[in-house]
Design a protein around this motif. Sequence first.
Motif, PDB file in Angstrom:
ATOM      1  N   TYR A 101      11.225  -3.401  11.095  1.00 35.08           N
ATOM      2  CA  TYR A 101       9.834  -3.272  11.058  1.00 35.08           C
ATOM      3  C   TYR A 101       9.193  -3.188  12.458  1.00 35.08           C
ATOM      4  O   TYR A 101       8.051  -3.806  12.602  1.00 35.08           O
ATOM      5  CB  TYR A 101       9.002  -4.620  10.381  1.00 35.08           C
ATOM      6  N   GLU A 102       9.443  -2.177  13.383  1.00 39.37           N
ATOM      7  CA  GLU A 102       8.944  -1.667  14.423  1.00 39.37           C
ATOM      8  C   GLU A 102       7.646  -1.400  14.207  1.00 39.37           C
ATOM      9  O   GLU A 102       7.277  -0.886  13.108  1.00 39.37           O
ATOM     10  CB  GLU A 102       9.538  -0.674  14.942  1.00 39.37           C
ATOM     11  N   PRO A 103       6.751  -1.459  15.183  1.00 35.83           N
ATOM     12  CA  PRO A 103       5.002  -1.380  15.139  1.00 35.83           C
ATOM     13  C   PRO A 103       5.036   0.266  14.713  1.00 35.83           C
ATOM     14  O   PRO A 103       5.924   1.013  15.212  1.00 35.83           O
ATOM     15  CB  PRO A 103       4.717  -1.648  16.242  1.00 35.83           C
ATOM     16  N   THR A 104       3.682   0.601  14.106  1.00 34.09           N
ATOM     17  CA  THR A 104       3.432   1.875  13.817  1.00 34.09           C
ATOM     18  C   THR A 104       2.430   2.468  14.966  1.00 34.09           C
ATOM     19  O   THR A 104       2.074   1.626  15.785  1.00 34.09           O
ATOM     20  CB  THR A 104       2.852   2.263  12.339  1.00 34.09           C
ATOM     21  N   ALA A 105       1.813   3.604  14.686  1.00 33.73           N
ATOM     22  CA  ALA A 105       0.958   4.197  15.809  1.00 33.73           C
ATOM     23  C   ALA A 105      -0.409   3.828  15.244  1.00 33.73           C
ATOM     24  O   ALA A 105      -1.330   4.194  15.958  1.00 33.73           O
ATOM     25  CB  ALA A 105       1.221   5.664  15.861  1.00 33.73           C
ATOM     26  N   GLY A 106      -0.436   3.085  13.995  1.00 26.60           N
ATOM     27  CA  GLY A 106      -1.808   2.479  13.568  1.00 26.60           C
ATOM     28  C   GLY A 106      -1.683   2.534  11.952  1.00 26.60           C
ATOM     29  O   GLY A 106      -2.768   2.209  11.499  1.00 26.60           O
ATOM     30  N   CYS A 107      -0.605   2.971  11.447  1.00 24.80           N
ATOM     31  CA  CYS A 107      -0.424   3.239  10.119  1.00 24.80           C
ATOM     32  C   CYS A 107       0.124   1.564   9.669  1.00 24.80           C
ATOM     33  O   CYS A 107       0.151   0.919  10.226  1.00 24.80           O
ATOM     34  CB  CYS A 107       0.615   4.075   9.594  1.00 24.80           C
ATOM     35  N   ILE A 108       0.420   1.691   8.349  1.00 22.66           N
ATOM     36  CA  ILE A 108       0.854   0.574   7.483  1.00 22.66           C
ATOM     37  C   ILE A 108       1.991   1.121   6.932  1.00 22.66           C
ATOM     38  O   ILE A 108       2.257   2.099   6.210  1.00 22.66           O
ATOM     39  CB  ILE A 108      -0.093   0.092   6.481  1.00 22.66           C
ATOM     40  N   ALA A 109       3.156   0.371   7.253  1.00 26.09           N
ATOM     41  CA  ALA A 109       4.553   0.566   6.807  1.00 26.09           C
ATOM     42  C   ALA A 109       5.264  -0.449   5.942  1.00 26.09           C
ATOM     43  O   ALA A 109       5.201  -1.506   6.430  1.00 26.09           O
ATOM     44  CB  ALA A 109       5.383   1.080   8.042  1.00 26.09           C
ATOM     45  N   LEU A 110       5.798  -0.044   4.728  1.00 25.51           N
ATOM     46  CA  LEU A 110       6.631  -0.774   3.955  1.00 25.51           C
ATOM     47  C   LEU A 110       7.956  -0.468   3.765  1.00 25.51           C
ATOM     48  O   LEU A 110       8.421   0.803   4.230  1.00 25.51           O
ATOM     49  CB  LEU A 110       5.884  -0.845   2.548  1.00 25.51           C
ATOM     50  N   ALA A 111       8.824  -1.388   3.413  1.00 25.83           N
ATOM     51  CA  ALA A 111      10.202  -0.798   3.080  1.00 25.83           C
ATOM     52  C   ALA A 111      10.129   0.007   1.992  1.00 25.83           C
ATOM     53  O   ALA A 111       9.349  -0.046   0.970  1.00 25.83           O
ATOM     54  CB  ALA A 111      11.119  -1.985   2.836  1.00 25.83           C
ATOM     55  N   ARG A 112      11.302   1.043   2.091  1.00 27.56           N
ATOM     56  CA  ARG A 112      11.246   2.101   0.876  1.00 27.56           C
ATOM     57  C   ARG A 112      11.278   1.278  -0.746  1.00 27.56           C
ATOM     58  O   ARG A 112      10.554   1.631  -1.509  1.00 27.56           O
ATOM     59  CB  ARG A 112      12.520   2.817   1.042  1.00 27.56           C
ATOM     60  N   ARG A 113      12.086   0.320  -0.752  1.00 32.67           N
ATOM     61  CA  ARG A 113      12.431  -0.341  -1.963  1.00 32.67           C
ATOM     62  C   ARG A 113      10.908  -1.052  -2.534  1.00 32.67           C
ATOM     63  O   ARG A 113      10.523  -0.897  -3.672  1.00 32.67           O
ATOM     64  CB  ARG A 113      13.291  -1.582  -1.875  1.00 32.67           C
ATOM     65  N   ASP A 114      10.079  -1.365  -1.289  1.00 33.41           N
ATOM     66  CA  ASP A 114       8.814  -2.096  -1.778  1.00 33.41           C
ATOM     67  C   ASP A 114       7.789  -1.021  -2.062  1.00 33.41           C
ATOM     68  O   ASP A 114       7.057  -1.059  -3.047  1.00 33.41           O
ATOM     69  CB  ASP A 114       8.177  -2.995  -0.703  1.00 33.41           C
ATOM     70  N   MET A 115       7.998   0.173  -1.402  1.00 30.28           N
ATOM     71  CA  MET A 115       6.994   1.314  -1.727  1.00 30.28           C
ATOM     72  C   MET A 115       7.298   1.603  -3.199  1.00 30.28           C
ATOM     73  O   MET A 115       6.253   2.169  -3.742  1.00 30.28           O
ATOM     74  CB  MET A 115       7.050   2.111  -0.745  1.00 30.28           C
ATOM     75  N   LEU A 116       8.567   1.826  -3.504  1.00 37.11           N
ATOM     76  CA  LEU A 116       8.850   2.347  -4.909  1.00 37.11           C
ATOM     77  C   LEU A 116       8.262   1.481  -5.688  1.00 37.11           C
ATOM     78  O   LEU A 116       8.038   1.735  -6.981  1.00 37.11           O
ATOM     79  CB  LEU A 116      10.276   2.636  -4.764  1.00 37.11           C
ATOM     80  N   ARG A 117       8.393   0.110  -5.524  1.00 41.99           N
ATOM     81  CA  ARG A 117       7.945  -0.959  -6.460  1.00 41.99           C
ATOM     82  C   ARG A 117       6.437  -0.970  -6.757  1.00 41.99           C
ATOM     83  O   ARG A 117       6.158  -0.898  -7.904  1.00 41.99           O
ATOM     84  CB  ARG A 117       8.384  -2.409  -5.956  1.00 41.99           C
ATOM     85  N   ILE A 118       5.674  -0.552  -5.760  1.00 38.86           N
ATOM     86  CA  ILE A 118       4.145  -0.693  -6.044  1.00 38.86           C
ATOM     87  C   ILE A 118       3.690   0.879  -6.332  1.00 38.86           C
ATOM     88  O   ILE A 118       2.575   0.927  -6.981  1.00 38.86           O
ATOM     89  CB  ILE A 118       3.388  -1.124  -4.751  1.00 38.86           C
ATOM     90  N   LEU A 119       4.563   1.973  -6.001  1.00 40.85           N
ATOM     91  CA  LEU A 119       3.867   3.184  -6.431  1.00 40.85           C
ATOM     92  C   LEU A 119       3.592   3.569  -7.775  1.00 40.85           C
ATOM     93  O   LEU A 119       2.497   4.204  -8.151  1.00 40.85           O
ATOM     94  CB  LEU A 119       5.079   4.175  -5.850  1.00 40.85           C
TER      95      LEU A 119
END
Length: 181
Positions: A151-169
């Motif tokens: 969970y390293e920081p982004t350049a200003g975006c919001i980032a999720l784990a792949r499994r979580d993104m696939l759950r909500i998509l």
Amino acid sequence: MSRITSAEHCVKTILVRPAPGRKTRAIVQVGPLRLPAAIGRSGRTSRKREGDGATPIAAMPLLSGFLRGDRLAQPQSALPLRRIRPAMLWCDAPKHPSYNRLVRAPFKPSHEEMQRKDALYDICLVLDWNVTARRRHAGSAIFFHLIRPGYEPTAGCIALARRDMLRILPHLRRGTVVRVL
């Protein structure tokens, strides 16, 4: 484990709350789900500027998304997802007419490659931050994408784990609002 029910099929709002103790971490709330996320290396800001490394405190509708079709099958989603091609770039040069827009290679001004070697943009959702009403130097390429390890920081975006993104998509659509608090 919390689930999004069929009655909540299309989520209207996603809340992004700061996580206690770390300015670069957040909790993303999608219906009853609470998911860990990474945000900008500078934390959150109400005065977003190009290159500041901060995630804007704002309500940002989802516009569309991109997918690395060579790495992932097309997931179920009401949100339009476009397959990323090698020539796809995102202009982050504030003085260029295509600032904060998708452009094609070859392109000399400053830009981000959409087809990255890492997995960050394997799923990349475009947030309406400075897109439909652009202002120079107000920040570009504010996406909802996948995390780096740890969970390293982004350049200003919001980032999720792949499994979580696939759950909500499957529950997202154009216009779903991502509200950073």
